[in-house]
Design a protein around this motif. Structure first.
Motif, short mmCIF file in Angstrom:
data_model
loop_
_atom_site.label_atom_id
_atom_site.label_comp_id
_atom_site.label_asym_id
_atom_site.label_seq_id
_atom_site.Cartn_x
_atom_site.Cartn_y
_atom_site.Cartn_z
N LEU A 1 -50.52 -26.15 -16.50
CA LEU A 1 -49.88 -25.29 -17.48
C LEU A 1 -48.38 -25.58 -17.56
O LEU A 1 -47.78 -26.06 -16.61
N SER A 2 -47.82 -25.28 -18.70
CA SER A 2 -46.38 -25.36 -18.86
C SER A 2 -45.77 -24.05 -18.40
O SER A 2 -46.20 -22.97 -18.82
N LEU A 3 -44.75 -24.15 -17.53
CA LEU A 3 -44.08 -22.95 -17.03
C LEU A 3 -43.06 -22.50 -18.07
O LEU A 3 -41.87 -22.79 -18.01
N GLU A 4 -43.57 -21.77 -19.06
CA GLU A 4 -42.75 -21.28 -20.15
C GLU A 4 -43.07 -19.81 -20.38
O GLU A 4 -44.20 -19.36 -20.21
N GLU A 5 -42.05 -19.10 -20.76
CA GLU A 5 -42.23 -17.71 -21.15
C GLU A 5 -41.37 -17.46 -22.38
O GLU A 5 -40.15 -17.55 -22.31
N GLU A 6 -42.09 -17.20 -23.46
CA GLU A 6 -41.43 -16.97 -24.74
C GLU A 6 -40.52 -18.14 -25.11
O GLU A 6 -39.38 -17.96 -25.53
N GLY A 7 -41.06 -19.35 -24.86
CA GLY A 7 -40.36 -20.55 -25.25
C GLY A 7 -39.31 -21.04 -24.29
O GLY A 7 -38.68 -22.07 -24.54
N GLU A 8 -39.10 -20.36 -23.18
CA GLU A 8 -38.09 -20.78 -22.21
C GLU A 8 -38.77 -21.18 -20.88
O GLU A 8 -39.75 -20.56 -20.47
N LEU A 9 -38.23 -22.22 -20.27
CA LEU A 9 -38.76 -22.66 -18.98
C LEU A 9 -38.46 -21.61 -17.90
O LEU A 9 -37.38 -21.01 -17.89
N VAL A 10 -39.41 -21.41 -17.02
CA VAL A 10 -39.23 -20.50 -15.89
C VAL A 10 -39.62 -21.24 -14.62
O VAL A 10 -40.31 -22.27 -14.66
N THR A 11 -39.18 -20.70 -13.49
CA THR A 11 -39.55 -21.31 -12.21
C THR A 11 -40.92 -20.82 -11.80
O THR A 11 -41.43 -19.82 -12.33
N ALA A 12 -41.51 -21.53 -10.83
CA ALA A 12 -42.82 -21.12 -10.32
C ALA A 12 -42.73 -19.74 -9.68
O ALA A 12 -43.67 -18.94 -9.76
N ARG A 13 -41.61 -19.41 -9.04
CA ARG A 13 -41.47 -18.09 -8.44
C ARG A 13 -41.44 -17.01 -9.51
O ARG A 13 -42.04 -15.93 -9.34
N GLN A 14 -40.72 -17.28 -10.59
CA GLN A 14 -40.71 -16.31 -11.68
C GLN A 14 -42.11 -16.14 -12.26
O GLN A 14 -42.51 -15.02 -12.63
N TYR A 15 -42.82 -17.22 -12.33
CA TYR A 15 -44.20 -17.17 -12.79
C TYR A 15 -45.03 -16.26 -11.88
O TYR A 15 -45.82 -15.44 -12.36
N LEU A 16 -44.84 -16.37 -10.56
CA LEU A 16 -45.57 -15.52 -9.61
C LEU A 16 -45.19 -14.06 -9.80
O LEU A 16 -46.07 -13.18 -9.83
N GLU A 17 -43.91 -13.77 -9.92
CA GLU A 17 -43.48 -12.38 -10.03
C GLU A 17 -44.00 -11.75 -11.33
O GLU A 17 -44.36 -10.57 -11.35
N THR A 18 -44.08 -12.56 -12.38
CA THR A 18 -44.64 -12.04 -13.63
C THR A 18 -46.11 -11.72 -13.46
O THR A 18 -46.60 -10.68 -13.93
N ALA A 19 -46.82 -12.59 -12.74
CA ALA A 19 -48.25 -12.37 -12.53
C ALA A 19 -48.51 -11.13 -11.67
O ALA A 19 -49.58 -10.52 -11.77
N LEU A 20 -47.54 -10.75 -10.83
CA LEU A 20 -47.73 -9.61 -9.93
C LEU A 20 -47.27 -8.29 -10.55
O LEU A 20 -47.33 -7.25 -9.88
N ARG A 21 -46.82 -8.33 -11.81
CA ARG A 21 -46.45 -7.09 -12.46
C ARG A 21 -47.69 -6.20 -12.63
O ARG A 21 -48.78 -6.68 -12.89
N SER A 22 -47.46 -4.93 -12.49
CA SER A 22 -48.57 -3.99 -12.64
C SER A 22 -49.07 -4.01 -14.08
O SER A 22 -48.29 -4.15 -15.04
#
Length: 639
Positions: A213-234
């Motif tokens: 997958l491309s590590l993007e959020e709303e068209g902007e690159l994010v880090t893998a850690r940011q990707y993890l924190e987003t996935a752990l949102r309630s």
């Protein structure tokens, strides 16, 4: 949102698996190929339903005295956990890797030779690698998977969760073990929660393998850690499904406050080649995979710090004790209690610290310290401080545990010192006595020699005192007390004996001289008596001569009478002359004897005798002259 399911275009550069500098090959961040073999740390006996700790693995941990960091790799079966650990070892093969659906690893395995690492401050620690059995394997129960997962979490300082693909609800659901784990682990026997447990959990690294997958959020690159924190949102909603999802997310966030995420692309596209991944040369991997693998090993080495519990750094023996404590609790059907296990480890380590402190004290204590109370006391304090420092370096746990074992150590070394001091002082006193006895014997022999003087005896004592002073085996206050006592009593007594002997010798010489003087006086008196007797004899001879003169005068009247009388007188004169000669010889002999005595009184007596002899001689000469005159008169009468 993230590009879920959107693959990268062929020929388009992949986003880096881990941000950072690139490495030339997959193992550039790892250590040189580490020696050793995989050892079974924890295995499950299906017949008894009990876990067992491998003795060889325990021995390897107990031999590792340095602080240890522990990397545990966990995840689903057959997804390359062992492959990641082998990259840390710098080996293609180490932990078993096989292209089959049956799991290669059962229970927990560790590498026999920890990897040497250094902290930023230069201190050394050892990195232990743990390979865990895959969770949710076809032959596992849910409880078994939770127990293996829990042991890996409890023992590690860096927990790597290995997963294929991205983080979705299915992936999060697989980590429901985290929620179950809170039911199988407690910090204390009661009133413990996830927040308490979080202070004992390791750093968490979620490794996403074959990530496309491309590590993007709303068209902007994010880090893998940011990707993890987003996935752990309630997730929103109040349904039981939403609550179950949020419970997993909350448990992960609560139990792993120090968490991160890294990604790795697929090593290659050839499925057949993937089946024998461990046999391939790293150059055959995709460049993106090589770069990502290098950065992954570098990140693991940076994150895998020495394990800590209650601010204490865990060593190899302590990790072995924790493993036994956790497994023992599971086998007894109890919930592993970290505080209880830690207390057991703290007790064991504090006992070991006490033993190590005692060994350090004994190694530091200089047994050749002079047998002096003050010197021994100072040496005891010095060695004790070294032992105490060793104890503080090793001991862990609550202050009460440490204080009890430190007191045990101090009581033990105090008793050892007491015994040593008593023996040392006793031996020193015995050595002093032996030296004193030897010196007494030597000086006594000298004092009994002929011609010895106090000066000679003092010189011999000085030699003894020098040797006594240099004797290292004899030392302490006893040494000098005994020397002073010996000098003031035994040696002083020997000096008095020598002086008494000299006085007796002088008295004997004086007595001998007096006896000689008395003998000389007696001899002088005898000579004087003899001289007086000779003088009387001379006087009698002189009177006889006078009488002869008188008779000669009377005889002149008659020739016949004169002739007859002359013959008689000549005969008598000859007799008297012979007697006078005999007396003279006797006087000469007496004079000769007196001359040999050489004493002043004897010379005076001889001189007196000589004078008397001269007088007697003169009288004899006068008598002879008178006789000659009488002869002439007789001759004249005869004519």
């Amino acid at each position: 949102m993230f590009g879920w399911g959107r693959s990268k275009q062929e020929g388009q550069p992949s986003s880096p698996a881990v941000r950072g500098s690139a490495a030339p090959n997959a193992r550039s961040a790892s250590q040189p190929a580490a020696p050793g073999i995989p050892l079974e740390l924890v295995r499950y006996d299906t017949e008894t339903g009990k876990f067992h700790v491998g003795e060889q693995a325990l021995q390897a941990l107990r031999a590792t005295k340095d602080p240890v960091g522990v990397v545990a790799v966990c995840g689903r079966a057959r997804q390359g956990k062992s492959f990641i650990l082998n990259q840390l070892l710098g080996k293609s093969t180490g932990f078993q890797v096989a292209p089959s659906v049956r799991p290669c690893t059962k229970g927990l395995w560790m590498w026999s030779a920890p990897i040497k690492r250094r902290n930023a401050d230069g201190s050394q620690y050892q990195l232990v690698l743990l390979d865990s059995e895959g969770i949710d394997a076809w032959d596992q129960t849910g409880q078994y998977s939770t127990q293996i997962f829990s042991l890996a979490v409890l023992l590690s300082s860096l927990f790597v969760y290995n997963q294929m693909g991205g983080i979705d609800e299915a992936a999060l659901d697989k980590l429901s073990l985290v929620t179950e784990m809170t039911k199988h682990i407690r910090v204390r026997s009661e009133n413990s929660n996830e927040a308490d447990l979080a202070s004992f959990t390791p750093s968490f690294l979620w490794l996403l393998r074959d990530f496309y997958l491309s590590l993007e959020e709303e068209g902007e690159l994010v880090t893998a850690r940011q990707y993890l924190e987003t996935a752990l949102r309630s997730v929103s909603g109040s349904s039981s499904a939403a609550q179950a999802k949020n419970q997993i997310r909350d448990s992960i966030k609560a139990l792993f406050p120090d968490r991160d995420c890294l990604t790795l692309v697929r090593p290659m596209g050839d499925e057949k080649m993937l089946a024998k991944l461990e046999t391939l040369d790293p150059s055959q991997f995709r460049p993106e995979f090589q770069e990502g693998l290098s950065e992954l090993t570098k990140a693991i080495f940076q994150k895998a710090q020495p394990k800590r519990m209650n601010n204490s750094i865990i060593t190899g023996p302590m990790l072995a004790a924790l493993t036994e404590a956790y497994v023992d609790a599971i086998n007894k059907g109890a919930v592993p209690t970290i505080a209880t296990a830690w207390q057991g480890v703290a007790e064991a380590e504090s006992r070991r610290a006490a033993d190590a402190a005692e060994a350090a004290y004994q190694a530091a204590f200089k047994t050749d310290t002079p047998a002096d109370e003050i010197a021994l006391g100072r040496e005891y304090e010095r060695a004790l401080s070294i032992g105490q420092r060793t104890f503080r370096e090793v001991a862990v746990g609550e202050a009460s545990i440490q204080q009890a074992n430190e007191k045990r150590f101090q009581d033990r070394v105090q008793e050892l010192f007491k015994q040593f001091k008593e023996q040392r002082l006793t031996n020193a006193a015995l050595e002093c006595e032996q030296l004193i006895n030897k010196g007494t014997q030597q000086l006594t022999e000298v004092s009994r020699q002929a011609g010895v003087t106090p000066e000679i005896l003092q010189a011999e004592y000085n030699k003894f005192e020098q040797a006594y002073t240099k004797a290292t085996a004899a030392f302490g206050t006893t040494k000098w007390d005994r020397l002073n006592d010996f000098r003031n009593k035994a040696f002083a007594g020997l000096q008095q004996d020598v002086q008494r002997q000299l006085a007796q010798a002088r008295q004997q010489e004086v007595a001998a001289e007096r006896q000689k003087a008395q003998q000389a006086e007696q001899q002088r008196q005898q000579v004087e008596a003899r001289a007086a007797d000779l003088g009387q004899q001379v006087q009698r001879l002189q009177a006889e001569v006078d009488r002869l003169h008188s008779e000669l005068s009377r005889e002149r009247s008659s020739k016949e009478q004169h002739t007859s009388r002359l013959s008689l007188l000549e005969k008598q004169l000859q007799d008297k002359s012979s007697l006078l000669d005999a007396v003279q010889r006797e006087m000469q002999q007496a004079v000769q004897r007196e001359k040999h005595r050489g004493e002043a009184e004897q010379r005076a007596a001889v001189s007196q005798l000589d004078l008397q002899l001269q007088q007697a001689t003169q009288q004899l000469a006068d008598a002879r002259k008178a006789t000659h005159t009488a002869q002439l008169e007789v001759d004249s009468l005869n004519q």
